[in-house]
Design a protein around this motif. Structure first.
Motif, mmCIF file in Angstrom:
data_model
loop_
_atom_site.group_PDB
_atom_site.id
_atom_site.type_symbol
_atom_site.label_atom_id
_atom_site.label_comp_id
_atom_site.label_asym_id
_atom_site.label_seq_id
_atom_site.Cartn_x
_atom_site.Cartn_y
_atom_site.Cartn_z
ATOM 1 N N LEU A 64 -5.829 -3.943 -5.813
ATOM 2 C CA LEU A 64 -5.819 -2.475 -5.693
ATOM 3 C C LEU A 64 -6.521 -1.467 -6.593
ATOM 4 C CD1 LEU A 64 -4.543 -0.418 -3.847
ATOM 5 C CD2 LEU A 64 -2.317 -0.457 -5.322
ATOM 6 N N GLU B 31 -9.977 0.672 -6.061
ATOM 7 C CA GLU B 31 -9.783 2.381 -6.100
ATOM 8 C C GLU B 31 -10.636 2.692 -7.172
ATOM 9 O OE1 GLU B 31 -8.363 3.549 -3.876
ATOM 10 O OE2 GLU B 31 -6.772 2.262 -3.064
ATOM 11 N N SER C 238 -14.412 2.341 -5.801
ATOM 12 C CA SER C 238 -14.793 3.306 -4.856
ATOM 13 C C SER C 238 -14.791 4.576 -5.285
ATOM 14 C CB SER C 238 -13.807 3.055 -3.586
ATOM 15 O OG SER C 238 -12.736 3.418 -3.835
ATOM 16 N N ALA D 65 2.905 15.610 1.077
ATOM 17 C CA ALA D 65 2.974 16.704 2.245
ATOM 18 C C ALA D 65 4.249 16.689 2.997
ATOM 19 C CB ALA D 65 1.772 15.843 3.065
ATOM 20 N N ALA E 96 -0.589 16.673 6.084
ATOM 21 C CA ALA E 96 -1.146 15.769 5.195
ATOM 22 C C ALA E 96 -2.318 15.578 5.383
ATOM 23 C CB ALA E 96 -0.386 14.259 5.628
ATOM 24 N N LYS E 97 -3.051 15.461 3.902
ATOM 25 C CA LYS E 97 -4.503 15.485 3.901
ATOM 26 C C LYS E 97 -4.848 13.864 3.545
ATOM 27 C CE LYS E 97 -5.077 20.078 2.002
ATOM 28 N NZ LYS E 97 -3.594 20.306 1.951
ATOM 29 N N PRO E 98 -5.737 13.300 4.441
ATOM 30 C CA PRO E 98 -6.043 11.877 4.061
ATOM 31 C C PRO E 98 -6.793 11.833 2.842
ATOM 32 C CG PRO E 98 -6.520 12.471 6.433
ATOM 33 C CD PRO E 98 -6.164 13.761 5.761
ATOM 34 N N GLY E 99 -6.775 11.252 1.874
ATOM 35 C CA GLY E 99 -7.684 11.114 0.633
ATOM 36 C C GLY E 99 -6.622 11.243 -0.511
ATOM 37 N N GLY E 100 -7.353 11.320 -1.651
ATOM 38 C CA GLY E 100 -6.801 11.619 -2.968
ATOM 39 C C GLY E 100 -5.819 10.801 -3.315
ATOM 40 N N LEU E 101 -5.722 9.661 -2.775
ATOM 41 C CA LEU E 101 -4.403 8.910 -3.301
ATOM 42 C C LEU E 101 -4.798 7.813 -4.307
ATOM 43 C CD1 LEU E 101 -2.981 8.208 0.121
ATOM 44 C CD2 LEU E 101 -1.948 9.321 -1.933
ATOM 45 N N GLY E 102 -6.260 7.405 -4.495
ATOM 46 C CA GLY E 102 -6.773 6.451 -5.112
ATOM 47 C C GLY E 102 -6.516 6.383 -6.601
ATOM 48 N N HIS F 197 -3.875 8.167 -7.780
ATOM 49 C CA HIS F 197 -2.450 8.211 -7.949
ATOM 50 C C HIS F 197 -1.831 6.501 -7.804
ATOM 51 C CE1 HIS F 197 1.688 9.290 -7.291
ATOM 52 N NE2 HIS F 197 1.846 8.416 -6.129
ATOM 53 N N LEU F 198 -2.527 5.906 -7.072
ATOM 54 C CA LEU F 198 -2.137 4.520 -6.774
ATOM 55 C C LEU F 198 -2.415 3.611 -8.195
ATOM 56 C CD1 LEU F 198 -3.192 3.804 -3.195
ATOM 57 C CD2 LEU F 198 -0.875 4.110 -3.995
ATOM 58 N N GLN G 175 -0.085 4.333 -10.557
ATOM 59 C CA GLN G 175 1.521 3.555 -10.576
ATOM 60 C C GLN G 175 1.494 2.015 -10.693
ATOM 61 O OE1 GLN G 175 4.038 5.531 -10.234
ATOM 62 N NE2 GLN G 175 2.621 7.348 -10.541
#
Lengths: 112, 142
Positions: free
Chosen positions: B46, B50, B53, B101, B107-113, B115-116, B119
């Motif tokens: 994971l 991230e 990418s 959100a 909710a905006k798809p994206g911007g999570l990489g 953050h993951l 975590q």
């Protein structure tokens, strides 16, 4: 990554995803997934055969849920394994797209 | 004795999202040597997907700085990954976490990489070395 869709009771569509929902997996199914989500109002996405989830897979699920929601419909997720569920929860997706672990509950949640 | 990588392993990637599948297979092969748990493999895959990418999609590389170098080292209970690229300076740890959100419409798809990554890695460190970015991620059983 495989995608299978079936109509179940009362106009509900069950989309079964099978494989790794990574960047390649999400890319392989995004057109079909978005086409389905764009044309259905009650969608259960079965994640029980998804072994891996990364942010591009979350983006796919979120885009689909937005398409279903924009028509007043509902989408839920069914049966993610614990690792996949942890990614969904860490991303805060569970508060936007409800997660169910039994098919009956998932169907009841999206029923028009 | 705890399985370990005798020396650091390296993989050179092009700036191309298609390279991520090759990386995933390579990580699986290293994970087998280390006899990593499924949970550790999941977190490594994971965070590295991230990281790579992000570099491919957002990083701007000057001519000659196109390669991304991934290195893995460590042992079963402490794996370290180094990701180096020759793109513009970019410290992902400076990116604030996404605003949660309140509805699917907002909710905006994206911007999570990123953050993951924060975590799921045990520890993340960013270094700027000359004209290169280096991201170091440690993974220990949680």
């Amino acid at each position: 990554m495989e995608l299978a869709a079936e109509e179940i009771e009362g106009g509900i569509t069950r989309i079964v995803l099978d494989g790794r929902l990574d960047i390649a997996g999400a890319g392989a199914i995004d057109l079909r997934f978005n086409t389905l989500a764009g044309s259905r109002r009650a969608v259960v996405v079965d994640l029980s055969r998804v072994s891996f989830l990364a942010s591009m897979g979350i983006r796919l699920l979120l885009t689909g849920a937005k398409a279903v929601g924009s028509k007043g419909g509902k989408m839920v997720l069914l049966g993610p394994d614990p690792a996949v569920e942890k990614v969904l929860k860490t991303a805060g997706i569970d508060t936007l797209i409800p997660i169910h672990h039994d098919a009956r509950g998932a169907i009841a949640a999206v029923k028009p | 004795m705890e399985p370990a990588l005798a020396e650091m392993q390296h993989l050179v990637l092009r700036r191309d999202l298609a390279e991520i599948a090759r990386m995933a297979a390579w990580i699986d092969a290293q994970a087998r040597i280390l006899a990593l748990s499924d949970g550790m493999i999941f977190r490594l895959q994971l965070c590295l997907e991230e990281a790579i990418s992000n570099i491919v999609r957002h990083g701007i590389a000057p001519a000659g700085g196109e390669e991304i170098r991934l290195s893995l080292g460590g042992r079963q209970t402490r794996v370290t990954a180094w990701v180096e690229d020759g793109g513009e300076a970019f410290d992902p740890l400076q990116i604030p976490p996404p605003e949660p959100a309140t509805s699917i419409a907002d909710a905006k798809p994206g911007g999570l990489g990123i953050h993951l990554m924060r975590q799921f890695a045990t520890r993340i460190e960013y270094q700027r070395l000359g004209s290169r970015n280096r991201l170091i991620m440690d993974f220990a059983p949680s």
